[in-house]
Design a protein around this motif. Structure first.
Motif, mmCIF file in Angstrom:
data_model
loop_
_atom_site.group_PDB
_atom_site.id
_atom_site.type_symbol
_atom_site.label_atom_id
_atom_site.label_comp_id
_atom_site.label_asym_id
_atom_site.label_seq_id
_atom_site.Cartn_x
_atom_site.Cartn_y
_atom_site.Cartn_z
ATOM 1 N N LEU A 39 -104.256 -34.787 27.867
ATOM 2 C CA LEU A 39 -105.618 -35.186 28.224
ATOM 3 C C LEU A 39 -105.609 -36.493 29.014
ATOM 4 O O LEU A 39 -106.288 -36.617 30.034
ATOM 5 N N SER A 42 -104.465 -35.848 32.471
ATOM 6 C CA SER A 42 -105.465 -35.141 33.287
ATOM 7 C C SER A 42 -106.576 -36.082 33.725
ATOM 8 O O SER A 42 -107.154 -35.905 34.795
ATOM 9 N N GLU A 43 -106.862 -37.103 32.933
ATOM 10 C CA GLU A 43 -107.928 -38.047 33.271
ATOM 11 C C GLU A 43 -107.456 -39.116 34.256
ATOM 12 O O GLU A 43 -108.258 -39.700 34.967
ATOM 13 N N ARG A 48 -105.305 -32.706 39.857
ATOM 14 C CA ARG A 48 -104.803 -32.093 38.633
ATOM 15 C C ARG A 48 -104.158 -30.759 38.950
ATOM 16 O O ARG A 48 -104.640 -29.999 39.761
ATOM 17 N N LEU A 53 -99.477 -31.400 34.497
ATOM 18 C CA LEU A 53 -99.798 -31.675 33.097
ATOM 19 C C LEU A 53 -98.663 -31.255 32.176
ATOM 20 O O LEU A 53 -98.420 -31.894 31.155
ATOM 21 N N ARG A 77 -104.088 -26.107 28.519
ATOM 22 C CA ARG A 77 -105.352 -25.355 28.580
ATOM 23 C C ARG A 77 -106.481 -26.092 27.861
ATOM 24 O O ARG A 77 -107.634 -26.038 28.264
ATOM 25 N N TRP A 80 -107.393 -29.144 30.143
ATOM 26 C CA TRP A 80 -107.936 -28.746 31.440
ATOM 27 C C TRP A 80 -108.218 -27.252 31.430
ATOM 28 O O TRP A 80 -107.426 -26.455 31.918
ATOM 29 N N ASP A 82 -109.943 -25.389 33.234
ATOM 30 C CA ASP A 82 -110.019 -24.762 34.551
ATOM 31 C C ASP A 82 -108.660 -24.638 35.236
ATOM 32 O O ASP A 82 -108.594 -24.384 36.441
ATOM 33 N N CYS A 83 -107.598 -24.804 34.489
ATOM 34 C CA CYS A 83 -106.246 -24.730 35.047
ATOM 35 C C CYS A 83 -106.058 -23.386 35.758
ATOM 36 O O CYS A 83 -106.350 -22.327 35.205
#
Length: 110
Positions: A39, A42-43, A48, A53, A77, A80, A82-83
């Motif tokens: 996380l 990803s931020e 991304r 990740l 997953r 993110w 929307d991977c």
């Protein structure tokens, strides 16, 4: 939520537990810490990708350590949703990264 879970699992480990209980709590703690790591990665990035990740998720592991394909992909997953990469692509990335870092890959069922 993951931060609260990590704190709760650390608190549980501070108590006397049977070996089986300790193993379960340590596994749950590792899974939540992995989620947080992914996380954060990803931020921190404007760009991304699931592959990026995966690399972030495995970056804290050292040669000879065992990693789980299932837990790694679940963490990606979760962090993110929307991977775009499918599970096969993410698994291939886990295997390649593990090979480069000399990690032991656990191919657990998804």
């Amino acid at each position: 939520m993951a931060h609260a879970n990590v704190a709760r699992f650390h608190e549980m480990l501070s108590h006397k537990l049977s070996p089986e209980q300790r193993h379960v709590v340590e596994g749950l703690l590792a899974k939540e810490e992995l989620r947080l790591l992914v996380l954060e990665a990803s931020e921190e990035s404007a760009f991304r990708s699931g592959l990026k990740l995966v690399a972030a998720a495995l970056s804290t592991h050292h040669a000879g350590e065992t990693i789980s394909t299932k837990s790694t992909i679940e963490a990606v997953r979760w962090a993110w949703p929307d991977c775009n990469e499918n599970d096969d692509e993410l698994t291939a990335c886990v295997v390649q990264y593990a090979k480069e870092r000399q990690l032991v890959v656990l191919f657990d069922a998804r």
